[in-house]
Design an enzyme around this catalytic site. Structure first.
Site, PDB file in Angstrom:
ATOM      1  N   HIS A 180      36.541  39.976  46.264  1.00 42.41           N
ATOM      2  CA  HIS A 180      35.531  39.414  45.355  1.00 42.41           C
ATOM      3  C   HIS A 180      34.174  39.169  46.013  1.00 42.41           C
ATOM      4  O   HIS A 180      33.172  39.002  45.312  1.00 42.41           O
ATOM      5  CB  HIS A 180      36.010  38.090  44.755  1.00 42.41           C
ATOM      6  CG  HIS A 180      37.232  38.210  43.892  1.00 42.41           C
ATOM      7  ND1 HIS A 180      37.290  39.070  42.812  1.00 42.41           N
ATOM      8  CD2 HIS A 180      38.440  37.592  43.949  1.00 42.41           C
ATOM      9  CE1 HIS A 180      38.490  38.955  42.238  1.00 42.41           C
ATOM     10  NE2 HIS A 180      39.200  38.077  42.911  1.00 42.41           N
TER      11      HIS A 180
HETATM   12 ZN   LIG Z   1      43.833  37.937  42.952  1.00 48.10          ZN
END
Ligand SMILES: [Zn+2]
Length: 378
Positions: free
Chosen positions: A136
């Site tokens: 992320h």
């Molecule tokens: Zn995850």
């Protein structure tokens, strides 16, 4: 099954760090995987080795992250952070500031870079960094428990050596940081299977996010409905990933093996067993290309540890259907539900799931195919 040169990337140095106790991200998972594999005798012999990570060098970190962000991260790690750092996601509930956070992030990420180097030099055909998978993180953004995007860095290091990289992300969350890193490129194809972003962080990863410019069609997203079970998952994998991998013809795989898509994960809502990971890895092995694998999410600790230990045995070619139960005999898995080996038991699928999940998965398959297959002559 043939054994292959495989590197398990770990160092006890990683044990010096931990996210705050109330945080779901448990860095101890990697140590537990190592302990389990060691007790099974699966970290040495037959081409297997343990390799220590090195902190990723600044010159490598800067291939993806900005100097401003790296500075803010390092300063926060020393206990000083400000509004500018907060703006970059540093010091939030998801990405808290803790002592040694920079050192941890850089060492854990360095493991993935080491894995990429081992593959480039031919010293490993498979490398697994269970402390990696921070998909992320953005160039200037901490996000979703991730500070340094090791998987993006691994792809970049491989692509710089003219390798065609297939990034496959089976974490339950969209691999947004990696997808957007290569959104306009066609030398790195990203394929992410994840839970429907309408109900799960980070809220991206719909079928129509397919890359742009030269990269159009080289970013593939497969959002799956709540309750997706093994058979439905593998149907999507075989219908979408296999033809695309064949058409792309990669030189190397980077595999983010988040285990939060397993049934019972406290942060997500899919219904998989770790048998899916065996099938996925076996499909990749059929292409006979090196695999750089990482950990990722996985918040039911025991299930995650077992899934990653299982993944390693398949990656290094040590997995044997017949011997599996014998190999694990006497090993305390610390899981009260299941002591019969590394593989999960099959889970029963109820009528409601059959009726709702499979048609929704079939619709997603149709939609993804319609958007990207023609670009690859499929
Ligand atoms: Zn995850």
């Amino acid at each position: 099954m043939a054994t292959r040169k495989a590197a398990f990337i770990y160092s006890t140095e990683l044990e010096r760090y931990a996210y705050p106790p109330e945080h779901p991200f448990n860095v101890d998972r990697a140590r537990k995987v190592r302990e389990l594999l060691k007790s099974m005798g699966l970290l040495s012999g037959d081409g297997r080795s343990e390799v220590a990570p090195r902190p990723a060098e600044r010159i490598v970190l800067k291939k993806f992250h900005s100097a401003r962000y790296l500075h803010a991260l390092k300063t926060a790690s020393e206990g000083k952070w400000d509004a500018e750092a907060m703006d970059m996601g540093i010091g939030t509930g998801d990405c808290p500031v803790f002592r040694g956070l920079y050192e941890y992030a850089v060492l854990a990420s360095g493991g993935t870079v080491v894995g990429a180097e081992l593959i480039l030099s031919g010293d490993a055909e498979a490398a697994f960094n269970p402390s990696g998978g921070f998909h992320h993180a953005g160039p200037e953004r901490a996000s979703g428990f991730c500070y340094i995007n090791d998987v993006a860095l691994g792809c970049i290091v491989l692509a710089e050596q003219k390798k065609r990289v297939l990034y496959l992300d089976v974490d339950v969350h969209h691999g947004d940081g990696v997808a957007y890193a290569f959104y306009k490129r066609r030398d790195v194809m990203t394929i992410s299977f994840h839970e429907n972003p309408r109900v799960l962080f980070p809220g991206t990863g719909f079928e129509d996010e397919i890359g742009s410019g030269e990269g159009k069609g080289y970013c593939v997203n497969v959002p799956l409905p709540v309750g997706t079970y093994d058979e439905a998952y593998m149907k999507a994998f075989e219908a979408i990933a296999l033809p695309l991998i064949g058409a792309f013809n990669p030189d190397v795989f980077v595999l983010q093996l988040g285990a939060d898509a397993l049934a019972g994960d406290p942060l997500a809502h899919l219904y998989l067993t770790n048998n899916v990971y065996v099938e996925v890895i076996n499909h990749l092995l059929d292409f006979d290309r090196p695999i750089l694998a990482t950990g990722g999410g996985g918040y039911n600790i025991e299930n995650t540890v077992r899934a990653w230990a299982l993944a390693w045995t398949v990656l290094c070619g040590a997995y044997s259907e017949q011997e599996e139960n014998l190999a694990v005999g006497g090993v305390m898995l610390g899981n009260t539900e299941w002591q019969g080996g590394l593989r999960d038991r099959r889970l029963a699928v109820n009528d409601q799931q059959h009726k709702t999940v499979m048609p929704a998965v079939e619709a997603v398959i149709g939609s993804v195919k319609a958007k990207v297959f023609a670009i690859h002559g499929l």
